[in-house]
Design a protein around this motif. Structure first.
Motif, PDB file in Angstrom:
ATOM      1  N   VAL A 163      24.807  86.473   7.256  1.00 11.75           N
ATOM      2  CA  VAL A 163      24.775  85.675   8.479  1.00 11.75           C
ATOM      3  C   VAL A 163      26.179  85.222   8.867  1.00 11.75           C
ATOM      4  O   VAL A 163      26.476  85.041  10.057  1.00 11.75           O
ATOM      5  N   THR A 164      27.060  85.060   7.879  1.00 18.15           N
ATOM      6  CA  THR A 164      28.451  84.723   8.198  1.00 18.15           C
ATOM      7  C   THR A 164      29.090  85.846   9.001  1.00 18.15           C
ATOM      8  O   THR A 164      29.767  85.600  10.008  1.00 18.15           O
ATOM      9  N   MET A 165      28.875  87.081   8.562  1.00 15.75           N
ATOM     10  CA  MET A 165      29.409  88.231   9.290  1.00 15.75           C
ATOM     11  C   MET A 165      28.821  88.310  10.690  1.00 15.75           C
ATOM     12  O   MET A 165      29.523  88.635  11.647  1.00 15.75           O
ATOM     13  N   ARG A 166      27.549  88.012  10.810  1.00 11.53           N
ATOM     14  CA  ARG A 166      26.896  88.063  12.131  1.00 11.53           C
ATOM     15  C   ARG A 166      27.541  87.060  13.093  1.00 11.53           C
ATOM     16  O   ARG A 166      27.840  87.396  14.248  1.00 11.53           O
ATOM     17  N   ILE A 167      27.756  85.852  12.617  1.00  9.78           N
ATOM     18  CA  ILE A 167      28.359  84.823  13.473  1.00  9.78           C
ATOM     19  C   ILE A 167      29.792  85.206  13.844  1.00  9.78           C
ATOM     20  O   ILE A 167      30.215  85.050  15.003  1.00  9.78           O
ATOM     21  N   GLU A 168      30.543  85.716  12.874  1.00 13.42           N
ATOM     22  CA  GLU A 168      31.930  86.119  13.145  1.00 13.42           C
ATOM     23  C   GLU A 168      31.983  87.219  14.196  1.00 13.42           C
ATOM     24  O   GLU A 168      32.842  87.185  15.088  1.00 13.42           O
ATOM     25  N   ARG A 169      31.107  88.207  14.106  1.00 12.09           N
ATOM     26  CA  ARG A 169      31.109  89.284  15.083  1.00 12.09           C
ATOM     27  C   ARG A 169      30.764  88.773  16.482  1.00 12.09           C
ATOM     28  O   ARG A 169      31.338  89.214  17.473  1.00 12.09           O
ATOM     29  N   LEU A 170      29.825  87.848  16.563  1.00 13.26           N
ATOM     30  CA  LEU A 170      29.472  87.272  17.863  1.00 13.26           C
ATOM     31  C   LEU A 170      30.667  86.533  18.471  1.00 13.26           C
ATOM     32  O   LEU A 170      30.931  86.653  19.679  1.00 13.26           O
ATOM     33  N   LEU A 171      31.388  85.788  17.665  1.00 14.09           N
ATOM     34  CA  LEU A 171      32.561  85.073  18.173  1.00 14.09           C
ATOM     35  C   LEU A 171      33.652  86.058  18.605  1.00 14.09           C
ATOM     36  O   LEU A 171      34.298  85.868  19.639  1.00 14.09           O
ATOM     37  N   ASP A 172      33.862  87.109  17.825  1.00 13.59           N
ATOM     38  CA  ASP A 172      34.854  88.119  18.190  1.00 13.59           C
ATOM     39  C   ASP A 172      34.544  88.727  19.560  1.00 13.59           C
ATOM     40  O   ASP A 172      35.456  89.095  20.306  1.00 13.59           O
ATOM     41  N   ALA A 173      33.256  88.839  19.868  1.00 11.21           N
ATOM     42  CA  ALA A 173      32.829  89.447  21.124  1.00 11.21           C
ATOM     43  C   ALA A 173      32.769  88.449  22.266  1.00 11.21           C
ATOM     44  O   ALA A 173      32.421  88.829  23.402  1.00 11.21           O
ATOM     45  N   GLY A 174      33.095  87.183  22.008  1.00 15.46           N
ATOM     46  CA  GLY A 174      33.031  86.184  23.068  1.00 15.46           C
ATOM     47  C   GLY A 174      31.617  85.734  23.384  1.00 15.46           C
ATOM     48  O   GLY A 174      31.388  85.098  24.417  1.00 15.46           O
ATOM     49  N   ALA A 179      26.505  82.740  19.249  1.00 15.35           N
ATOM     50  CA  ALA A 179      27.019  82.407  17.918  1.00 15.35           C
ATOM     51  C   ALA A 179      26.656  80.975  17.539  1.00 15.35           C
ATOM     52  O   ALA A 179      26.265  80.693  16.400  1.00 15.35           O
ATOM     53  N   GLY A 180      26.788  80.062  18.484  1.00 12.49           N
ATOM     54  CA  GLY A 180      26.456  78.665  18.216  1.00 12.49           C
ATOM     55  C   GLY A 180      24.987  78.470  17.902  1.00 12.49           C
ATOM     56  O   GLY A 180      24.629  77.706  16.996  1.00 12.49           O
ATOM     57  N   ALA A 181      24.130  79.164  18.634  1.00  9.21           N
ATOM     58  CA  ALA A 181      22.695  79.032  18.396  1.00  9.21           C
ATOM     59  C   ALA A 181      22.309  79.575  17.026  1.00  9.21           C
ATOM     60  O   ALA A 181      21.497  78.981  16.306  1.00  9.21           O
ATOM     61  N   LEU A 182      22.889  80.725  16.646  1.00  9.86           N
ATOM     62  CA  LEU A 182      22.595  81.295  15.338  1.00  9.86           C
ATOM     63  C   LEU A 182      23.123  80.395  14.234  1.00  9.86           C
ATOM     64  O   LEU A 182      22.450  80.156  13.224  1.00  9.86           O
ATOM     65  N   ALA A 183      24.316  79.869  14.421  1.00 10.69           N
ATOM     66  CA  ALA A 183      24.918  79.001  13.411  1.00 10.69           C
ATOM     67  C   ALA A 183      24.118  77.719  13.224  1.00 10.69           C
ATOM     68  O   ALA A 183      23.952  77.237  12.094  1.00 10.69           O
ATOM     69  N   ALA A 184      23.608  77.161  14.308  1.00 11.67           N
ATOM     70  CA  ALA A 184      22.862  75.909  14.213  1.00 11.67           C
ATOM     71  C   ALA A 184      21.571  76.080  13.438  1.00 11.67           C
ATOM     72  O   ALA A 184      21.068  75.136  12.816  1.00 11.67           O
ATOM     73  N   GLU A 185      21.043  77.286  13.434  1.00 12.76           N
ATOM     74  CA  GLU A 185      19.772  77.547  12.763  1.00 12.76           C
ATOM     75  C   GLU A 185      19.945  77.905  11.298  1.00 12.76           C
ATOM     76  O   GLU A 185      19.050  77.682  10.473  1.00 12.76           O
ATOM     77  N   ALA A 186      21.092  78.482  10.931  1.00 15.62           N
ATOM     78  CA  ALA A 186      21.280  79.042   9.589  1.00 15.62           C
ATOM     79  C   ALA A 186      21.641  77.970   8.567  1.00 15.62           C
ATOM     80  O   ALA A 186      22.253  76.952   8.891  1.00 15.62           O
ATOM     81  N   GLN A 187      21.268  78.243   7.330  1.00 14.56           N
ATOM     82  CA  GLN A 187      21.674  77.401   6.210  1.00 14.56           C
ATOM     83  C   GLN A 187      21.916  78.295   5.001  1.00 14.56           C
ATOM     84  O   GLN A 187      21.027  79.056   4.592  1.00 14.56           O
ATOM     85  N   VAL A 188      23.120  78.233   4.436  1.00 15.09           N
ATOM     86  CA  VAL A 188      23.451  78.969   3.219  1.00 15.09           C
ATOM     87  C   VAL A 188      24.066  77.960   2.251  1.00 15.09           C
ATOM     88  O   VAL A 188      25.227  77.587   2.391  1.00 15.09           O
ATOM     89  N   PRO A 189      23.307  77.505   1.261  1.00 19.40           N
ATOM     90  CA  PRO A 189      23.821  76.461   0.357  1.00 19.40           C
ATOM     91  C   PRO A 189      25.025  76.926  -0.450  1.00 19.40           C
ATOM     92  O   PRO A 189      25.146  78.101  -0.822  1.00 19.40           O
ATOM     93  N   ASN A 190      25.911  75.994  -0.696  1.00 22.35           N
ATOM     94  CA  ASN A 190      27.039  76.203  -1.622  1.00 22.35           C
ATOM     95  C   ASN A 190      27.909  77.395  -1.238  1.00 22.35           C
ATOM     96  O   ASN A 190      28.344  78.168  -2.095  1.00 22.35           O
ATOM     97  N   ASP A 191      28.154  77.554   0.034  1.00 26.39           N
ATOM     98  CA  ASP A 191      28.984  78.663   0.519  1.00 26.39           C
ATOM     99  C   ASP A 191      30.015  78.088   1.480  1.00 26.39           C
ATOM    100  O   ASP A 191      29.732  77.854   2.659  1.00 26.39           O
ATOM    101  N   ASP A 192      31.227  77.853   0.977  1.00 24.98           N
ATOM    102  CA  ASP A 192      32.270  77.221   1.791  1.00 24.98           C
ATOM    103  C   ASP A 192      32.666  78.092   2.984  1.00 24.98           C
ATOM    104  O   ASP A 192      32.943  77.570   4.071  1.00 24.98           O
ATOM    105  N   GLY A 193      32.721  79.410   2.764  1.00 29.39           N
ATOM    106  CA  GLY A 193      33.097  80.286   3.871  1.00 29.39           C
ATOM    107  C   GLY A 193      32.107  80.235   5.002  1.00 29.39           C
ATOM    108  O   GLY A 193      32.481  80.155   6.182  1.00 29.39           O
ATOM    109  N   PHE A 194      30.820  80.258   4.661  1.00 29.69           N
ATOM    110  CA  PHE A 194      29.800  80.143   5.701  1.00 29.69           C
ATOM    111  C   PHE A 194      29.889  78.796   6.398  1.00 29.69           C
ATOM    112  O   PHE A 194      29.787  78.711   7.635  1.00 29.69           O
ATOM    113  N   ALA A 195      30.064  77.719   5.635  1.00 32.47           N
ATOM    114  CA  ALA A 195      30.087  76.378   6.217  1.00 32.47           C
ATOM    115  C   ALA A 195      31.170  76.255   7.291  1.00 32.47           C
ATOM    116  O   ALA A 195      30.945  75.660   8.353  1.00 32.47           O
ATOM    117  N   ARG A 196      32.342  76.831   7.038  1.00 34.29           N
ATOM    118  CA  ARG A 196      33.431  76.723   8.011  1.00 34.29           C
ATOM    119  C   ARG A 196      33.109  77.533   9.261  1.00 34.29           C
ATOM    120  O   ARG A 196      33.289  77.060  10.398  1.00 34.29           O
TER     121      ARG A 196
END
Length: 618
Positions: A163-174, A179-196
């Motif tokens: 899901v981190t890759m998915r959000i990054e690709r959406l942001l790259d594409a503008g 990207a914001g909607a997907l990020a608001a829904e997702a939760q990946v515990p204990n993953d600093d890269g995803f959290a940022r």
């Protein structure tokens, strides 16, 4: 604006933003497939099958990067797994999180089994190179839907949450809001890269309701400046003055003073927009605060950042026309800005008359959008049909140079539509008809099809006009008769006619009986042009029929089409791609891709003819 200023608008920035030669996908970017070929089949290819379609012009061309057929292994079959809950991935055991997405089978998604049969490494490679950052609406939309589909991540080891890759690709594409909607829904515990990445997407999308909620929970303990600023802001807006004050004191003691941040927070709290001054190290936090304060994201700020920030700067009408232009130039090749938006920005520019007068000579040496703006303005005020047509043709040629033909067509479509076909303009007929179809103006393109059955069929198909469709039946019958001749008559459009019949049959365009039979032959023949490697095509066909690998199929198909290009792909390869989309029940996308293919395809030139033997002198 003065001539010198316009000429220097964005040239220094273009090297990092515009890539006229995107990377071609190679054989290692695709999953392996079982094959009966010997291990050295790629080195000793079998001779092409001779058919009536290629006897006259020779063997098909295979583009080298895609020629490798891959190792001789069985298709990946994942072990049984419960995909309803968190999925463990990676050597560190990082949980992937529950399936998330904004699309499902009811609103354009591909279904919850999208990745369940895929190998993780293959899926990641395909996602990284899929044409989401693309000016091709058909390919971009297919990838967008795959990225946003609610489905469990592909199983397998990974260093980064899918899901981190998915959000990054959406942001790259503008695709900021997606990207914001997907990020608001997702939760990946204990993953600093995803959290940022999650927090940045939420902030860039200006989702105030999520900025201080669970989606940014990492702010509570994060110790870098970004997290501390977000923690202090959220404490301020929620009335937790003690936490806000303590966090400010810690940042001050550590030398993390940021006057611009402080001013922006004050602007939000007091609801009085205050200019923040220079922002030396801008982050998504500053962009969020600017939006919350009702202040524009300036072009000066955006030029040091990425596609989302430049898109916001381009869209903000409070920024000067020149600033919006510069932001647009940086991201024009990403597909983030619609042609309609670009036309508004283009027409708002104040161009020196001297520069407009020399547009034909200057445009080829300018970045893409700047050249298009200049040629568009020059053509708009030009009154001589021949000169106007030449300016528009120059713009289309530059579109091909930058691999942005569709965008150039859209930017120049209204200019082309204003030109009335007449004496001396015959050479522009096909390029203009193709451009107008690509721009979604097939009825305007009809004016340029007189005496050209090939373009007549293209316009009828693109317009879906019953009267035009009926008027093409005799032409399609003539195509079929010509293709059946063996040996074939000399015909530069022979391959194009085969492509047309093959595609029209697949998308259920009405065909006379003779054309129907010829279409079947066209679909099974091998034609000149670029072919992906045999291994790639076998893999493509296999996974397209497997719902559990549908995500791979969509990303692989779009990646191959984008890499090789519809202009150069052999007819049989293009026909296969459209057929696979139909078999995946993507009828709308298949029709749109077929229209694009017929508008872009250019048959390869015939091989040079051997000189006729000269009679011996007596």
């Amino acid at each position: 604006m003065c001539a010198a200023a316009f000429g220097a608008l964005v040239v220094p920035a273009m090297a990092q933003w515009v890539d006229p030669n995107p990377p071609v996908l190679g054989p290692d970017d695709y999953p392996p497939v079982a094959t009966d070929d010997p291990p050295d089949a790629a080195k000793t290819p079998k001779p092409p099958k001779q058919t009536p379609s290629n006897q006259a012009t020779g063997a098909p061309q295979t583009l080298t990067p895609g020629a490798d057929q891959g190792p001789v292994v069985q298709p990946y079959v994942p072990p049984p797994k419960d995909l309803t809950g968190p999925v463990e991935v990676g050597s560190l055991g990082t949980p992937e999180g529950s399936p998330v997405g904004t699309l499902d089978s009811s609103n354009g998604g591909f279904g919850d089994r999208l990745w369940s049969g895929s190998d993780r490494a293959n899926a990641e490679k395909l996602l990284a190179k899929a044409p989401l950052v693309s000016g091709d609406k058909v390919l971009r939309d297919l990838v967008r839907r795959a990225v946003l589909t609610r489905a469990a991540a592909p199983p397998g080891q990974a260093k980064k949450a899918f899901v981190t890759m998915r959000i990054e690709r959406l942001l790259d594409a503008g695709l900021i809001q997606e990207a914001g909607a997907l990020a608001a829904e997702a939760q990946v515990p204990n993953d600093d890269g995803f959290a940022r990445v999650q927090a940045e997407a939420v902030l860039l999308a200006n989702r105030a309701q999520d900025a201080c909620g669970p989606a940014t929970a990492a702010r509570q303990n994060g110790d870098d400046t970004f997290w501390m600023q977000l923690r202090a802001y959220c404490a301020e807006v929620t009335g937790d003055t003690a936490t806000a004050e303590l966090t400010h004191q810690v940042m001050k003691a550590q030398g993390r003073n940021d006057p611009a941040y402080d001013t922006l927070v004050e602007s939000v709290l007091t609801k009085k927009p205050l200019a923040p001054g220079a922002i030396t190290k801008p982050t998504a936090m500053h962009i969020f605060l600017l939006q919350q304060a009702g202040l524009p994201v300036t072009e000066t700020l955006a030029r040091t950042m990425g596609t989302p920030e430049n898109l916001l700067a381009m869209r903000d009408t409070r920024n000067p026309p020149r600033a919006r232009f510069e932001a647009a130039e940086r991201i024009v090749s990403t597909g983030a800005v619609s042609p309609a938006e670009l036309i508004k920005v283009a027409d708002a520019q104040d161009l020196p008359l001297g520069k407009v007068a020399s547009a034909a000579g200057e445009a080829p040496n300018l970045p893409f959008f700047m050249g298009q703006v200049l040629l568009r303005r020059a053509a708009t005020i030009e009154t001589r049909p021949g000169a106007k047509a030449e300016l528009a043709m120059t713009a289309l040629s530059l579109g091909e140079k930058y691999k942005l033909s569709r965008l150039a067509s859209a930017l120049q479509a209204d200019v082309i539509a204003s030109i009335k076909p007449g004496p001396g303009l015959h050479a522009y007929a096909r390029p203009f008809a193709r451009a107008l179809v690509l721009a979604g103006k097939p009825e305007a393109a009809a004016a340029w099809t007189t005496g050209d059955p090939v373009m007549k069929v293209l316009v009828a198909f693109a317009s879906n006009n019953p009267q035009r469709i009926a008027a093409t039946q005799a032409d399609l019958k003539a195509f079929a008769i010509g293709l059946a001749k063996n040996p074939p008559d000399p015909d530069q459009d022979r391959a194009y006619k085969a492509l047309a019949l093959g595609l029209l049959d697949i998308v259920n365009y009405p065909l006379p009986p003779e054309a129907k039979a010829a279409a079947v032959q066209a679909q099974s023949g091998t034609w000149d042009g670029v072919h992906p490697g045999p291994g790639q095509m076998r893999t493509m066909v296999e996974i397209a029929g497997t719902p559990e690998r549908r995500g791979e199929a969509i990303l692989m198909l779009t990646g191959l089409v984008h890499s090789y290009g519809l202009k150069d792909l052999a007819p049989d390869a293009t026909i296969t791609f459209v057929r696979l989309l139909r078999e995946m029940n993507e009828d709308k996308a298949a029709n749109a891709l077929a229209v694009e293919a017929l508008a872009e395809y250019v048959p390869p030139p015939p091989p040079p003819q051997a000189p006729a033997p000269q009679a011996s002198a007596r």
